[in-house]
Design an enzyme around this catalytic site. Structure first.
Site, PDB file in Angstrom:
ATOM      1  N   ASP A  18     -56.990  40.370  27.684  1.00  0.00           N
ATOM      2  CA  ASP A  18     -57.248  39.797  26.357  1.00  0.00           C
ATOM      3  C   ASP A  18     -57.399  38.272  26.311  1.00  0.00           C
ATOM      4  O   ASP A  18     -56.884  37.615  25.404  1.00  0.00           O
ATOM      5  CB  ASP A  18     -56.148  40.228  25.381  1.00  0.00           C
ATOM      6  CG  ASP A  18     -56.087  41.724  25.191  1.00  0.00           C
ATOM      7  OD1 ASP A  18     -56.876  42.450  25.830  1.00  0.00           O
ATOM      8  OD2 ASP A  18     -55.234  42.193  24.418  1.00  0.00           O
ATOM      9  N   HIS A  66     -59.241  47.409  10.647  1.00  0.00           N
ATOM     10  CA  HIS A  66     -58.308  48.040  11.580  1.00  0.00           C
ATOM     11  C   HIS A  66     -56.900  48.167  11.004  1.00  0.00           C
ATOM     12  O   HIS A  66     -56.435  47.310  10.253  1.00  0.00           O
ATOM     13  CB  HIS A  66     -58.261  47.236  12.888  1.00  0.00           C
ATOM     14  CG  HIS A  66     -57.565  47.945  13.987  1.00  0.00           C
ATOM     15  ND1 HIS A  66     -56.342  47.556  14.459  1.00  0.00           N
ATOM     16  CD2 HIS A  66     -57.920  49.036  14.709  1.00  0.00           C
ATOM     17  CE1 HIS A  66     -55.968  48.371  15.435  1.00  0.00           C
ATOM     18  NE2 HIS A  66     -56.909  49.274  15.599  1.00  0.00           N
ATOM     19  N   LYS A 104     -60.151  48.071  23.860  1.00  0.00           N
ATOM     20  CA  LYS A 104     -59.023  48.873  23.377  1.00  0.00           C
ATOM     21  C   LYS A 104     -58.840  48.657  21.882  1.00  0.00           C
ATOM     22  O   LYS A 104     -59.358  47.697  21.318  1.00  0.00           O
ATOM     23  CB  LYS A 104     -57.751  48.549  24.149  1.00  0.00           C
ATOM     24  CG  LYS A 104     -57.326  47.103  24.120  1.00  0.00           C
ATOM     25  CD  LYS A 104     -56.187  46.859  25.094  1.00  0.00           C
ATOM     26  CE  LYS A 104     -55.765  45.422  25.143  1.00  0.00           C
ATOM     27  NZ  LYS A 104     -55.282  44.858  23.906  1.00  0.00           N
ATOM     28  N   CYS A 143     -49.510  42.522  24.698  1.00  0.00           N
ATOM     29  CA  CYS A 143     -50.471  43.349  25.442  1.00  0.00           C
ATOM     30  C   CYS A 143     -50.285  43.287  26.955  1.00  0.00           C
ATOM     31  O   CYS A 143     -50.478  44.292  27.644  1.00  0.00           O
ATOM     32  CB  CYS A 143     -51.890  42.982  25.045  1.00  0.00           C
ATOM     33  SG  CYS A 143     -52.246  43.408  23.313  1.00  0.00           S
TER      34      CYS A 143
END
Length: 189
Positions: A18, A66, A104, A143
């Protein structure tokens, strides 16, 4: 810039987690020190690539609405929306053309922190004969943490490059190190 400490080989995969604009300074969900990681990560990428190791770059790739976003009841501000500048990899990150890019958290109704969560990455790495996964990137306590722990759960030898990762909450580092040790992951400074 940090010189690489690992000897890479064709059974290794470097997972760059990320390293996106929204997670670096100036982004929607910035991690302090994110921009400063790029030069060292580029050195690792180059070393891994030269040695024939696989280079994998994960990214949050969220739909516009989201479930993790605050306006939907999630914990985070809007970030890394698909096809936006915020979701793009850091402009100075030098990813070879052969880099495997893994998206992802692409479903509206489910979040995913780990590069292994719902992506098929574990099977892909096994199919390629990968035995060791080396992890770095953002954010160490979110993450990166989830990716390290899932790599161990999937049975990969796992190394975290701590100096090439930064945490949202630096006070969480001791707890993360304990979790990594308990899981059998190696932490390199």
């Amino acid at each position: 810039m940090r010189a690489h400490q690992l000897d890479y080989g064709p059974r290794d995969a470097l997972l760059v987690v990320d390293m996106q604009n929204d997670f670096c300074e100036g982004g929607a969900l910035a991690v302090a020190g994110g921009n400063a990681l790029v030069a060292g990560i580029n050195a690792e990428i180059a070393a891994a690539h030269r040695a024939g190791a696989l280079v994998v770059a994960t990214r949050d790739w969220h739909p516009v609405d989201h479930v993790s976003f605050a306006h939907r009841g999630g914990p985070w501000p809007v970030h890394c929306v698909q096809d936006t500048e915020g979701a793009a990899f850091h402009p100075d990150l030098r990813l070879p053309a052969a880099t495997i890019r893994v998206s992802k958290a692409t479903a509206f109704d489910a979040d995913a922190y780990s590069g292994f969560d719902g992506t098929g990455l574990a099977g892909y790495l096994r199919d390629r004969g990968i035995g060791r996964v080396i992890v770095c990137g953002l954010a160490l306590d979110v993450c990166v943490r989830a990716t390290v722990l899932d790599a161990r759960r999937e049975g990969f030898d796992t190394v975290l490059l701590e100096s090439l990762s930064a945490a949202v909450d630096p006070d969480s580092m001791a707890a993360c190190r304990r979790e990594f040790a308990d899981a059998g992951a190696e932490v390199r400074p």
